[in-house]
Design an enzyme around this catalytic site. Structure first.
Site, PDB file in Angstrom:
ATOM      1  N   CYS A 248      -5.032   0.698   6.483  1.00 39.23           N
ATOM      2  CA  CYS A 248      -5.270   2.154   6.513  1.00 39.23           C
ATOM      3  C   CYS A 248      -6.605   2.565   5.892  1.00 39.23           C
ATOM      4  O   CYS A 248      -6.959   3.736   5.939  1.00 39.23           O
ATOM      5  CB  CYS A 248      -4.127   2.894   5.822  1.00 39.23           C
ATOM      6  SG  CYS A 248      -4.087   2.703   4.027  1.00 39.23           S
TER       7      CYS A 248
ATOM      8  N   CYS B  33      -6.869  -5.547 -18.921  1.00 31.85           N
ATOM      9  CA  CYS B  33      -7.779  -4.470 -18.505  1.00 31.85           C
ATOM     10  C   CYS B  33      -7.086  -3.113 -18.387  1.00 31.85           C
ATOM     11  O   CYS B  33      -7.758  -2.095 -18.303  1.00 31.85           O
ATOM     12  CB  CYS B  33      -8.480  -4.828 -17.202  1.00 31.85           C
ATOM     13  SG  CYS B  33      -7.414  -4.816 -15.744  1.00 31.85           S
TER      14      CYS B  33
ATOM     15  N   CYS C  70      -7.321  -1.351   1.555  1.00 33.99           N
ATOM     16  CA  CYS C  70      -6.262  -1.805   2.445  1.00 33.99           C
ATOM     17  C   CYS C  70      -6.853  -1.926   3.849  1.00 33.99           C
ATOM     18  O   CYS C  70      -7.411  -0.958   4.374  1.00 33.99           O
ATOM     19  CB  CYS C  70      -5.108  -0.802   2.425  1.00 33.99           C
ATOM     20  SG  CYS C  70      -3.826  -1.157   3.645  1.00 33.99           S
TER      21      CYS C  70
ATOM     22  N   CYS D  71       0.379   3.181   3.591  1.00 34.35           N
ATOM     23  CA  CYS D  71       0.842   2.664   4.890  1.00 34.35           C
ATOM     24  C   CYS D  71       1.890   1.561   4.778  1.00 34.35           C
ATOM     25  O   CYS D  71       2.368   1.067   5.793  1.00 34.35           O
ATOM     26  CB  CYS D  71      -0.347   2.168   5.703  1.00 34.35           C
ATOM     27  SG  CYS D  71      -1.079   0.639   5.056  1.00 34.35           S
TER      28      CYS D  71
ATOM     29  N   CYS E 183       0.843  -1.194   0.000  1.00 33.52           N
ATOM     30  CA  CYS E 183       0.000   0.000   0.000  1.00 33.52           C
ATOM     31  C   CYS E 183       0.883   1.251   0.000  1.00 33.52           C
ATOM     32  O   CYS E 183       1.791   1.378   0.828  1.00 33.52           O
ATOM     33  CB  CYS E 183      -0.907  -0.014   1.227  1.00 33.52           C
ATOM     34  SG  CYS E 183      -1.954   1.455   1.380  1.00 33.52           S
TER      35      CYS E 183
ATOM     36  N   ASP F 266     -13.533 -13.164 -12.422  1.00 30.43           N
ATOM     37  CA  ASP F 266     -13.186 -13.626 -13.767  1.00 30.43           C
ATOM     38  C   ASP F 266     -11.675 -13.806 -13.949  1.00 30.43           C
ATOM     39  O   ASP F 266     -11.153 -13.673 -15.043  1.00 30.43           O
ATOM     40  CB  ASP F 266     -13.723 -12.658 -14.818  1.00 30.43           C
ATOM     41  CG  ASP F 266     -13.173 -11.242 -14.679  1.00 30.43           C
ATOM     42  OD1 ASP F 266     -12.342 -10.986 -13.775  1.00 30.43           O
ATOM     43  OD2 ASP F 266     -13.580 -10.372 -15.469  1.00 30.43           O
TER      44      ASP F 266
ATOM     45  N   ARG G  51      -9.859 -11.748  -9.933  1.00 29.88           N
ATOM     46  CA  ARG G  51      -9.024 -10.725 -10.583  1.00 29.88           C
ATOM     47  C   ARG G  51      -9.090  -9.475  -9.725  1.00 29.88           C
ATOM     48  O   ARG G  51     -10.058  -8.737  -9.750  1.00 29.88           O
ATOM     49  CB  ARG G  51      -9.519 -10.411 -11.993  1.00 29.88           C
ATOM     50  CG  ARG G  51      -8.766  -9.229 -12.630  1.00 29.88           C
ATOM     51  CD  ARG G  51      -9.160  -9.008 -14.083  1.00 29.88           C
ATOM     52  NE  ARG G  51     -10.577  -8.864 -14.293  1.00 29.88           N
ATOM     53  CZ  ARG G  51     -11.224  -7.702 -14.445  1.00 29.88           C
ATOM     54  NH1 ARG G  51     -10.563  -6.556 -14.395  1.00 29.88           N
ATOM     55  NH2 ARG G  51     -12.524  -7.683 -14.648  1.00 29.88           N
TER      56      ARG G  51
ATOM     57  N   HIS H  49     -10.888  -2.888  -7.323  1.00 29.32           N
ATOM     58  CA  HIS H  49     -12.025  -3.798  -7.224  1.00 29.32           C
ATOM     59  C   HIS H  49     -11.558  -5.224  -7.477  1.00 29.32           C
ATOM     60  O   HIS H  49     -10.507  -5.451  -8.068  1.00 29.32           O
ATOM     61  CB  HIS H  49     -13.110  -3.417  -8.236  1.00 29.32           C
ATOM     62  CG  HIS H  49     -13.769  -2.124  -7.904  1.00 29.32           C
ATOM     63  ND1 HIS H  49     -13.237  -0.899  -8.280  1.00 29.32           N
ATOM     64  CD2 HIS H  49     -14.891  -1.846  -7.209  1.00 29.32           C
ATOM     65  CE1 HIS H  49     -14.024   0.066  -7.828  1.00 29.32           C
ATOM     66  NE2 HIS H  49     -15.038  -0.480  -7.182  1.00 29.32           N
TER      67      HIS H  49
END
Length: 136
Positions: free
Chosen positions: A104, A70, A101, A55, A52, A114, A122, A110
């Site tokens: 924090c 994507c 996360c 943090c 992250c 799939d 994913r 998302h």
């Protein structure tokens, strides 16, 4: 799946703004997203650990990264199930599962059902929401 998250790391809005770049703040603290194929790591193939950006909580390892096409970094598994909190997201006229996360509360992206085996998931993650440490 939860609709509430109580992060361990808590800072004021001013502290987050000082700590993060404007793009990181927009994504992590305001649930924004970067345009596809523009953020860091979407086309990275280096071995290492993604954490992250707010943090430094470990989130994903490169061994779980795959090219989903994507335009965002995609992973089929978090480094630790407790590192990610899933929240029902009904914004933009659709139902999705947001991932944050757990440490924090920062918005990461998302998760979709799939992805490839073995999980079929994913995790579609904003590159600006993460830092990367190469394996030595």
């Amino acid at each position: 799946m939860s609709d509430v998250i109580t992060p361990k790391v808590q800072k004021t809005d001013a502290e987050w703004r000082e700590l993060l770049t404007p793009e990181q703040y927009r994504i992590l603290r305001q649930a924004g997203t970067e345009r596809a194929f523009t953020g860091p790591f979407w086309n990275s193939h280096e071995k290492g650990l993604y954490s992250c950006a707010a943090c430094h909580e470990p989130l994903f390892v490169s061994d779980t990264k795959f090219d989903s096409g994507c335009g965002w970094p995609s992973y089929f598994e978090a480094v630790n199930p407790e590192a990610i909190t899933e929240i029902r997201d009904v914004s933009h006229g659709m139902v999705r599962t947001e991932v944050r996360c757990s440490n924090c509360g920062g918005h990461l992206g998302h998760v979709f059902p799939d992805g490839p085996p073995p999980t079929g998931l994913r995790y579609c993650i904003n590159g600006h929401a993460m830092d990367f440490e190469a394996m030595k």
